[in-house]
Design a protein around this motif. Structure first.
Motif, PDB file in Angstrom:
ATOM      1  N   PHE A   1       4.915  -3.729  -4.371  1.00 51.21           N
ATOM      2  CA  PHE A   1       3.557  -3.708  -3.822  1.00 51.21           C
ATOM      3  C   PHE A   1       3.144  -2.276  -3.479  1.00 51.21           C
ATOM      4  O   PHE A   1       2.003  -1.877  -3.696  1.00 51.21           O
ATOM      5  N   HIS A   2       4.106  -1.495  -2.974  1.00 55.47           N
ATOM      6  CA  HIS A   2       3.780  -0.093  -2.688  1.00 55.47           C
ATOM      7  C   HIS A   2       3.343   0.646  -3.948  1.00 55.47           C
ATOM      8  O   HIS A   2       2.363   1.383  -3.946  1.00 55.47           O
ATOM      9  N   LEU A   3       4.050   0.421  -5.049  1.00 52.77           N
ATOM     10  CA  LEU A   3       3.694   1.070  -6.316  1.00 52.77           C
ATOM     11  C   LEU A   3       2.283   0.676  -6.745  1.00 52.77           C
ATOM     12  O   LEU A   3       1.497   1.510  -7.203  1.00 52.77           O
ATOM     13  N   LYS A   4       1.970  -0.598  -6.572  1.00 46.63           N
ATOM     14  CA  LYS A   4       0.635  -1.086  -6.936  1.00 46.63           C
ATOM     15  C   LYS A   4      -0.443  -0.337  -6.150  1.00 46.63           C
ATOM     16  O   LYS A   4      -1.433   0.127  -6.730  1.00 46.63           O
ATOM     17  N   LEU A   5      -0.242  -0.208  -4.853  1.00 50.62           N
ATOM     18  CA  LEU A   5      -1.225   0.487  -4.014  1.00 50.62           C
ATOM     19  C   LEU A   5      -1.301   1.966  -4.382  1.00 50.62           C
ATOM     20  O   LEU A   5      -2.379   2.551  -4.492  1.00 50.62           O
ATOM     21  N   ARG A   6      -0.149   2.544  -4.600  1.00 52.69           N
ATOM     22  CA  ARG A   6      -0.088   3.970  -4.915  1.00 52.69           C
ATOM     23  C   ARG A   6      -0.779   4.268  -6.247  1.00 52.69           C
ATOM     24  O   ARG A   6      -1.622   5.157  -6.341  1.00 52.69           O
ATOM     25  N   GLU A   7      -0.419   3.507  -7.273  1.00 51.20           N
ATOM     26  CA  GLU A   7      -1.028   3.728  -8.591  1.00 51.20           C
ATOM     27  C   GLU A   7      -2.514   3.424  -8.579  1.00 51.20           C
ATOM     28  O   GLU A   7      -3.300   4.124  -9.201  1.00 51.20           O
TER      29      GLU A   7
ATOM     30  N   LYS B   1      -4.585   4.652   6.006  1.00 49.07           N
ATOM     31  CA  LYS B   1      -4.498   5.346   7.293  1.00 49.07           C
ATOM     32  C   LYS B   1      -3.103   5.920   7.524  1.00 49.07           C
ATOM     33  O   LYS B   1      -2.946   7.039   8.013  1.00 49.07           O
ATOM     34  N   GLU B   2      -2.081   5.155   7.179  1.00 49.01           N
ATOM     35  CA  GLU B   2      -0.711   5.635   7.369  1.00 49.01           C
ATOM     36  C   GLU B   2      -0.342   6.673   6.314  1.00 49.01           C
ATOM     37  O   GLU B   2       0.270   7.695   6.623  1.00 49.01           O
ATOM     38  N   GLY B   3      -0.727   6.405   5.068  1.00 54.75           N
ATOM     39  CA  GLY B   3      -0.438   7.358   3.994  1.00 54.75           C
ATOM     40  C   GLY B   3      -1.059   8.711   4.279  1.00 54.75           C
ATOM     41  O   GLY B   3      -0.445   9.751   4.043  1.00 54.75           O
TER      42      GLY B   3
ATOM     43  N   LYS C   1       6.694   2.144   3.808  1.00 54.83           N
ATOM     44  CA  LYS C   1       6.752   1.811   2.373  1.00 54.83           C
ATOM     45  C   LYS C   1       7.720   0.653   2.117  1.00 54.83           C
ATOM     46  O   LYS C   1       7.420  -0.237   1.318  1.00 54.83           O
ATOM     47  N   GLU C   2       8.852   0.666   2.803  1.00 51.71           N
ATOM     48  CA  GLU C   2       9.799  -0.447   2.648  1.00 51.71           C
ATOM     49  C   GLU C   2       9.189  -1.750   3.123  1.00 51.71           C
ATOM     50  O   GLU C   2       9.317  -2.787   2.486  1.00 51.71           O
ATOM     51  N   GLN C   3       8.499  -1.668   4.265  1.00 46.92           N
ATOM     52  CA  GLN C   3       7.881  -2.880   4.809  1.00 46.92           C
ATOM     53  C   GLN C   3       6.802  -3.427   3.887  1.00 46.92           C
ATOM     54  O   GLN C   3       6.675  -4.640   3.744  1.00 46.92           O
ATOM     55  N   LEU C   4       6.055  -2.519   3.244  1.00 43.07           N
ATOM     56  CA  LEU C   4       5.033  -2.981   2.292  1.00 43.07           C
ATOM     57  C   LEU C   4       5.671  -3.885   1.243  1.00 43.07           C
ATOM     58  O   LEU C   4       5.145  -4.946   0.899  1.00 43.07           O
ATOM     59  N   ASN C   5       6.821  -3.457   0.748  1.00 41.87           N
ATOM     60  CA  ASN C   5       7.472  -4.194  -0.341  1.00 41.87           C
ATOM     61  C   ASN C   5       8.147  -5.481   0.113  1.00 41.87           C
ATOM     62  O   ASN C   5       8.501  -6.320  -0.709  1.00 41.87           O
ATOM     63  N   GLU C   6       8.334  -5.631   1.407  1.00 51.58           N
ATOM     64  CA  GLU C   6       8.951  -6.859   1.916  1.00 51.58           C
ATOM     65  C   GLU C   6       7.922  -7.949   2.211  1.00 51.58           C
ATOM     66  O   GLU C   6       8.279  -9.089   2.473  1.00 51.58           O
ATOM     67  N   LEU C   7       6.637  -7.585   2.172  1.00 48.56           N
ATOM     68  CA  LEU C   7       5.599  -8.556   2.527  1.00 48.56           C
ATOM     69  C   LEU C   7       5.449  -9.635   1.463  1.00 48.56           C
ATOM     70  O   LEU C   7       5.414  -9.331   0.271  1.00 48.56           O
ATOM     71  N   GLU C   8       5.355 -10.867   1.896  1.00 51.87           N
ATOM     72  CA  GLU C   8       5.117 -11.940   0.936  1.00 51.87           C
ATOM     73  C   GLU C   8       3.624 -12.148   0.760  1.00 51.87           C
ATOM     74  O   GLU C   8       2.992 -12.932   1.460  1.00 51.87           O
ATOM     75  N   LEU C   9       3.091 -11.381  -0.197  1.00 51.81           N
ATOM     76  CA  LEU C   9       1.674 -11.488  -0.535  1.00 51.81           C
ATOM     77  C   LEU C   9       1.590 -11.882  -2.010  1.00 51.81           C
ATOM     78  O   LEU C   9       2.295 -11.289  -2.839  1.00 51.81           O
TER      79      LEU C   9
END
Ligand code: HEM
Length: 224
Positions: free
Chosen positions: A16-22, A136-138, A180-188
Motif C-alpha cells: 500500500f505504501h508503494l501505491k501511495l508513493r507511486e 502530512k507525515e511524508g 510506512k510499515e504500518q501503512l502496509n499492515e492496514l487491511e484496506l
C-alpha cells in the motif's frame, strides 16, 4: 532539489505504501520545485511569510486534527496507524507564539474548501483520511530540511517556531519508517486504497495551492 532528487528510488517501497508513493510521485516532484518550497529551502522566506503559512496550517489543522481523532474512533484501520504525534495544532500555536504573531487570520479559500472536503470524507469514508495523513507525515521528511534552513535564517533559537515543520525531531527516521510499515499492515481493500490515494493527491494539490496563494498575497502587498 538535486541532492534530494533521487529519494523516491532510494529505499524499497512495497504494498500500500508503494501505491501511495507511486501515485503521488509526480505531485511530489512538482511540490518540491514550487516557488515557496524553493525559497524556504534557500532561506529567503521572510518571517512574515512563514507566519502566514503557519496561520493557514492553523486553519487546516483546526479541522484535520479532530477529524483524524474522530476517524480513529470510527474506523479501526485509522486507529491502527494514527497516534497523538500526528496532531499539529498545539505545535502550530506554539510556533506562532514564538514568532510573536497576531494570530492565524482568515483561511484562504483553498483551505476552507479542503476543510469541507475533510469533513465530507470523515462522514463518507473515515479510512480515506489515511491518505491525508500520509502526505502530512511524508512531508515531515522534506520539512525537516526546510526547518534546518529556517532556523539559520530566522535566528530565533534551535527550539523555536519549528514544531510544525519538524514535529518528530530526532525521531524522524524512526517515525517515518514505522509509519510506512504500518501503512502496509492496514487491511484496506483496493477501493479503499484508491480512496486514500485520491485523498493524498488532493492534499498535495492543496499544499501547492496554498504555497502559491501565499506567494501571491506577498506580491500584492509589495506591489503596493
Ligand atoms: C523542498 C521541498 C521538499 C523536499 C526537499 C522534500 C524531500 C523529501 C524527502 C527527502 C523524502 C524522502 C524521505 C524518505 O523516504 O527517506 C520525502 C518524502 C515525502 N515527501 Fe517531500 N519534500 C519536499 C516537499 C514536500 C511537500 C511540499 C510535500 C507535500 C505537501 C511532501 C510530501 C512528501 C511525502 C508524502 C513523502 C513520502 C514519499 C514516500 O512515500 O516515500 N514533500 N520528501
Amino acid at each position: 532539489m538535486a541532492e534530494h532528487g533521487h529519494h523516491h528510488g532510494a529505499s524499497k517501497a512495497t504494498g500500500f505504501h508503494l501505491k501511495l508513493r507511486e501515485g503521488t510521485q509526480s505531485l511530489h516532484d512538482q511540490a518540491e520545485s514550487g516557488n515557496f518550497q524553493v525559497r524556504m529551502v534557500s532561506g529567503e522566506l521572510a518571517r512574515i511569510e512563514f507566519s502566514a503559512f503557519l496561520g493557514q496550517m492553523h486553519s487546516l489543522h483546526t479541522v484535520l486534527d479532530p477529524a483524524l481523532q474522530d476517524a480513529a474512533s470510527r474506523d479501526p484501520r485509522v486507529a491502527q496507524i494514527f497516534d497523538e504525534s500526528h496532531l499539529r495544532l498545539g505545535r502550530i500555536n506554539q510556533d506562532l507564539a514564538d514568532l510573536q504573531c497576531d494570530g492565524p487570520g482568515e483561511p484562504l479559500p483553498s483551505i476552507a474548501e479542503f476543510n469541507q472536503y475533510v469533513n465530507r470524507k470523515l462522514k463518507e469514508s473515515p479510512s480515506s483520511l489515511i491518505g491525508v495523513l500520509y502526505v502530512k507525515e511524508g512531508a515531515t521528511n522534506g520539512n525537516k530540511f526546510i526547518a534546518k534552513k529556517l532556523r539559520e535564517t530566522l535566528g530565533l533559537g534551535e527550539d523555536k517556531a519549528m514544531g510544525y515543520l519538524d514535529p518528530h525531531g530526532k525521531d524522524q527516521r524512526r517515525c517515518w519508517n514505522a509509519f510506512k510499515e504500518q501503512l502496509n499492515e492496514l487491511e484496506l481493500d483496493q477501493a479503499e486504497q484508491e480512496e486514500c490515494l485520491d485523498a493524498a493527491k488532493e492534499t498535495f494539490k492543496l499544499m501547492m495551492t496554498v504555497s502559491q496563494e501565499i506567494d501571491a498575497t506577498k506580491q500584492s502587498v509589495t506591489a503596493g
